[in-house]
Design a protein around this motif. Sequence first.
Motif, mmCIF file in Angstrom:
data_model
loop_
_atom_site.group_PDB
_atom_site.id
_atom_site.type_symbol
_atom_site.label_atom_id
_atom_site.label_comp_id
_atom_site.label_asym_id
_atom_site.label_seq_id
_atom_site.Cartn_x
_atom_site.Cartn_y
_atom_site.Cartn_z
ATOM 1 N N TYR A 11 -24.183 -37.326 -11.283
ATOM 2 C CA TYR A 11 -24.628 -38.487 -10.584
ATOM 3 C C TYR A 11 -23.526 -38.479 -9.603
ATOM 4 C CZ TYR A 11 -23.797 -43.410 -9.417
ATOM 5 O OH TYR A 11 -23.837 -44.499 -8.926
ATOM 6 N N GLY A 55 -18.380 -51.799 -11.992
ATOM 7 C CA GLY A 55 -18.245 -51.692 -10.705
ATOM 8 C C GLY A 55 -17.538 -52.434 -9.703
ATOM 9 N N GLU A 77 -15.212 -48.579 -13.567
ATOM 10 C CA GLU A 77 -15.055 -48.394 -12.177
ATOM 11 C C GLU A 77 -14.836 -46.886 -12.177
ATOM 12 O OE1 GLU A 77 -15.432 -49.939 -9.025
ATOM 13 O OE2 GLU A 77 -15.678 -47.726 -9.006
ATOM 14 N N LEU A 105 -20.344 -45.538 -16.019
ATOM 15 C CA LEU A 105 -20.673 -46.185 -16.786
ATOM 16 C C LEU A 105 -21.335 -45.527 -18.263
ATOM 17 C CD1 LEU A 105 -21.356 -49.210 -18.151
ATOM 18 C CD2 LEU A 105 -23.285 -49.175 -16.586
ATOM 19 N N ARG A 121 -22.418 -56.361 -9.868
ATOM 20 C CA ARG A 121 -23.056 -56.906 -8.416
ATOM 21 C C ARG A 121 -23.153 -55.566 -7.593
ATOM 22 N NH1 ARG A 121 -20.380 -60.980 -4.406
ATOM 23 N NH2 ARG A 121 -18.763 -59.063 -4.088
#
Length: 275
Positions: A11, A55, A77, A105, A121
Amino acid sequence: MKKNTGTRRRYEYLLGDARREAARLRAQAKLWDPVSRLLFDRLEVRRGWKVLEIGPGQGSLHMDLRRRVGGAVDAVERSPAFSARLAKVSPRDGLGVGRIWETDLMDAPLPKAWYDLIFARWVFLFLPDPGRHLRKLVRALKPGGVLAIQDYHRETFALVPRPQEWTDFLAADYAFFASQGGDGSIGGRLPELYRKVGLRMEETVATIKTGHPGSPVWNWLSNYFLGLMDRYADFPPFTRRQAARLRKHWLSASREKTSLMIAPAVLDVVGRKPR
Ligand SMILES: C[S@@+](CC[C@H](N)C(=O)[O-])C[C@H]1O[C@@H](n2cnc3c(N)ncnc32)[C@H](O)[C@@H]1O
C-alpha cells in the motif's frame, strides 16, 4: 518499531510526508482542529483515559488529546518523518512518552481490549479494506470503548459557478483514492461498516464549510486541488487539457469575489464497543 514486511500488495500512502505536505497539514489543522475539539468535548475525553490516535500527521490533535487525558497517548503513524517528529515534540509537555508504532495500521501490534478511545482524522479514506482495519481497532478497544473517525463525505464538494470539467474532475478525484484501494468519500459508508464489525452507532455529525476567494476555506481547497491537478490528469475521463482548463477557470474564479467553494463535508462518526 516494526516495518511492513508482509506479502500483501504494498500500500502506498498517496500524499507522502514531504515538507510541503507537512506544511499543508498544519494549515489544514488550524481550520479543522476546532471541529475535532468539539467532538472531543462531546466524547467527554477524561483524565486517565487510554487513547490511541491513528495517523496523527503533524500531531496538533495528539497534543490536545494528551492534555485531556493528562498523560501519554499512543499512535500508529506510518511516516518515518511524522512519527520521528511526534516522538520528539510530544514529550515536551511533560506528560510522558506514548507508544508510537511507525508502521501501517494493519501491521501494528496493538494490545487487546486496551483503549477507551481510538481516534482517526482523514486516514480511513486512504485505506484499502476498511472493514479489516476496523475489526483490528475493535479488538483493541475495551468493552465500552469508543471509536471516533472524522472523514470526508465528498458529495457536497462544489465550485460555484460550476466549471464545465467538474464531473470528470470529481471522477478523477474518486479514482485517485481508488488507485490505492481507498475511498475519498468513506465518511458516509462508516456507519454501515461500524455495524458490520459489531460497534453500536452513537452519532454522525456533519460539518460543511464554505468560503469565497481569499477565505481560509477557499485557500485550503485551492492549495490542495491545484497542487494535485496534474496528477488527476492521469485518471480518465479527466484529461490533461481539461486539467489545464479547470486550473484556468479556478484561478479566474479566485479573482471574482462572488465565487463560492462548498467544501467536502467532514463527518464525525462515533461508535461504541458493547460491554
Ligand atoms: C491526511 S493525513 C492526516 C493527518 C492528521 N490525522 C490530521 O488530521 O491532520 C493522513 C495521515 O495518516 C497517515 N497514514 C496513512 N496511511 C496510514 C496507515 N495505513 N497506517 C498508519 N498511518 C497512516 C499518514 O502518514 C498521515 O500522517
